[in-house]
Scaffold this motif. Structure first.
Motif: not given
Ligand code: FAD
Ligand code: MG
Ligand code: MG
Ligand code: MG
Ligand code: MG
Length: 551
Positions: A58-60, A101-103, A116-119
């Motif tokens: 999840s990005p959150r 933590e990624a979307e 997936c991608r994490s920033n």
């Protein structure tokens, strides 16, 4: 001894075989959960995590208690009080659960992989992308705010979906008041800055308008006495009424109360454009009107996230608006993929699609007709698989099968109480009109998360004993009963310590006592004792000292 040279030789002598005989843990299936909102978190909290290799993406990295977001916009509750770190929730489960933590930006159901991608960092390719494979994928990514492509909304309006949104709104309200206080503004400009517009008369828009009104009248009016008379709150709704999902009595009460409070409720107006300084809305009678505003909050419903739209195209659901699952919350076209909460909708099976099969199963004596008794015997199974039948009988005030049979036969043929297939079809021809879509609420998402976790906990059992209680349809016998939603009621806080509630059995309750019910329900529903304590102490602080206006 193993470290001595003799030991080493012994190993070498036995060759490759020893390596193979190393005790192997049973391979656990990989479950990937996308999202840490209501659906994903409830699923995780109820899952027996010893049975699976669980990874959460999840990005959150926290869960947010969304029903209290409107309270955050006015500082009644602090943002920290309504969030719980996902790692803390996972830690309580014991065992090892991985969180990234990624979307997710792409689902590849053929290869059972997600992209997936994490920033937060980059890999050797210089981006933050990575692949994860799954045996089971639980999609619980929620929805995004729908702007209906109205120009200027994204650039100029606030949304109210995430904790950051609520914080931004709070800051923006305070900025409007401070700006309106500056010495070099004229009254016209002050008025513009103090015009707060809420677009959308659903539960979120209404609750936000109410809490802003409380904030202004109870706290800010004392702190900004010279400009308080210039404040205006408008609520714009395209339909004829606000809170249309509630009972008429609640809608009327809310509209009256807002009228008395001086909140300008504009129903029948559609916002068509938002610029930096003005909101343009349309009404068949008045045509276009533009009004200057200081701050606007857009809350007109939800839409599907773009990567889910792509996924739907891939699996042949391109013509649908929302990702569809069956009643077991499975995405039909993809093995091992489940979807829950706001990102999905249940495609309720129609009785008419299965009518011949139902007839065949019910007709135990193969007589080609159904007696009342024969229908009676399968009725419970029918209710489970097709809840619309029960709703239909209730809506027609029918007392079970005898009435249904009579309705198909007409009064003329009192003698014959058996139905042939045509008559059976006729009797049930209208039941599918009672199919209900579930609302996009935390209540639905969390019940689905809980249901799905229970299925996962018993999955192995079900695979070994595939005979399920549902035998109506031949294909795919399910051991699990389909998901069934239990509506526990819904609140609509209306400000001034008054709340409306619609409880099961169409029980309506409005007023100050309902506000106390609201406090106790939301205190109880908190995800941990820590957040419960924080929320209750925020409420207490507000009662004693009022809301904080520093931002
Ligand atoms: P969410 O809770 O939105 O969770 C989605 C999760 O997915 C988030 O963690 C998000 O970060 C993550 N995610 C997003 N994109 C990706 C991606 N690409 N990859 C991986 N993860 C992703 N409901 C009620 O029942 N009662 C109420 O009083 C109520 N009040 C509300 C008030 C407000 C202001 C709002 C906004 C909603 C309210 N709701 C209420 C509705 C409720 O919040 C939603 O129905 C609920 O959150 C849906 O749960 P979900 O798990 O589907 O999605
Ligand atoms: Mg979720
Ligand atoms: Mg949530
Ligand atoms: Mg849904
Ligand atoms: Mg028969």
């Amino acid at each position: 001894a193993a470290a001595s040279s003799g030991g080493l030789v012994a190993y070498a002598d036995s060759g490759a075989d020893t390596a193979v005989e190393k005790p192997q843990l049973p391979q656990r299936k990989k479950v990937i959960v996308l999202g840490t909102g209501w659906g994903g978190t409830t699923f995780l909290r109820n899952l027996d995590t010893r049975l699976y290799d669980v990874q959460v993406i999840s990005p959150r990295n926290y869960f947010a208690f969304t029903p209290l977001l409107p309270s955050v916009t006015s500082g009644t509750v602090e943002p920290r009080s309504i969030v719980e770190p996902i790692r803390r929730i996972l830690e309580k489960k014991g065992g090892e659960i991985k969180f990234w933590e990624a979307e997710c930006f792409k689902i590849d159901p053929q290869n059972k992989k997600i992209h997936c991608r994490s920033n937060l960092g980059t890999n050797l390719d210089g981006n933050g992308e990575f692949l994860v494979d799954y045996d089971y994928l639980v999609v619980a990514v929620g929805a995004r705010t729908n702007t209906f492509n109205t120009p200027g909304v994204v650039e100029n309006c606030h949304f109210l979906k995430e904790v950051e949104d609520a914080q931004k709104i709070r800051r923006s309200v305070m900025d409007c008041f401070e700006r309106a206080s500056l010495p070099f503004l004229d009254d016209e400009e002050r008025k513009k800055n103090l015009h707060f517009v809420v677009v959308g008369g659903g539960p979120t828009g209404v609750e936000f308008a109410a809490s802003l009104h409380d904030f202004v009248t109870e706290d800010l009016s004392k702190l900004y006495p010279s400009i308080q008379h210039l404040v205006k709150i408008s609520l714009i709704e395209a339909a004829d009424h606000i809170l249309t999902m509630f009972d008429k009595r609640i809608t009327n009460f809310a509209e009256d109360k807002f009228g008395r409070d001086g909140i300008d409720v504009k129903t029948g107006y559609k916002v068509v454009k938002v610029s930096k300084d003005a909101i343009t809305m349309q009404n068949p009678a008045t045509g276009d009107i533009s009004v200057p505003y200081g701050m606007a909050v857009w809350s007109t419903g939800i839409g599907t996230r773009p990567f889910i739209v792509e996924f739907m195209k891939q699996i042949g659901q391109g013509n649908r608006r929302v990702l569809a699952t069956d009643e077991w919350l499975r995405v039909r076209e993809c093995d091992g993929v489940y979807a829950i909460g706001d990102c999905a909708t249940i495609n309720q099976r129609r009785v008419m699609e299965d009518i011949s099969e139902i007839f065949r199963v019910a007709d135990k004596d193969k007589s080609g007709t159904l007696t009342v008794k024969e229908i009676q015997d399968v009725l419970d199974d029918i209710y489970v698989r097709y809840p619309q039948v029960q709703l239909y009988l209730k809506s027609k005030q029918m007392n079970g099968v005898a009435d249904l049979v009579r309705s198909a036969k007409g009064d003329a043929e009192k003698e014959s109480v058996e139905l042939n297939i045509e008559e059976f079809k006729k009797a049930l021809s209208l039941v599918d009109s009672q199919v209900k879509f579930l609302p996009a609420t935390a209540q639905v998402a969390s019940q689905q998360g809980q249901y799905l976790a229970r299925c996962f906990n018993k999955m192995k059992d079900a695979e070994e004993h595939p005979e399920g209680p549902i035998r109506i349809r031949g294909e795919g016998r399910h051991r699990f009963l389909p998901f069934r939603y239990r509506h526990l009621g819904q609140f609509a806080p209306l400000g001034g310590e008054q709340t409306a509630a619609q409880l099961p059995g169409d029980w309506i309750s409005i007023g100050h006592s309902t506000q106390w019910l609201w406090y106790s329900v939301y205190a109880t529903k908190q995800i941990s004792w820590r957040t419960r304590m924080l929320v209750v102490s925020d409420w207490t602080r507000r009662f004693i000292f009022g809301r904080d206006s520093s931002c």
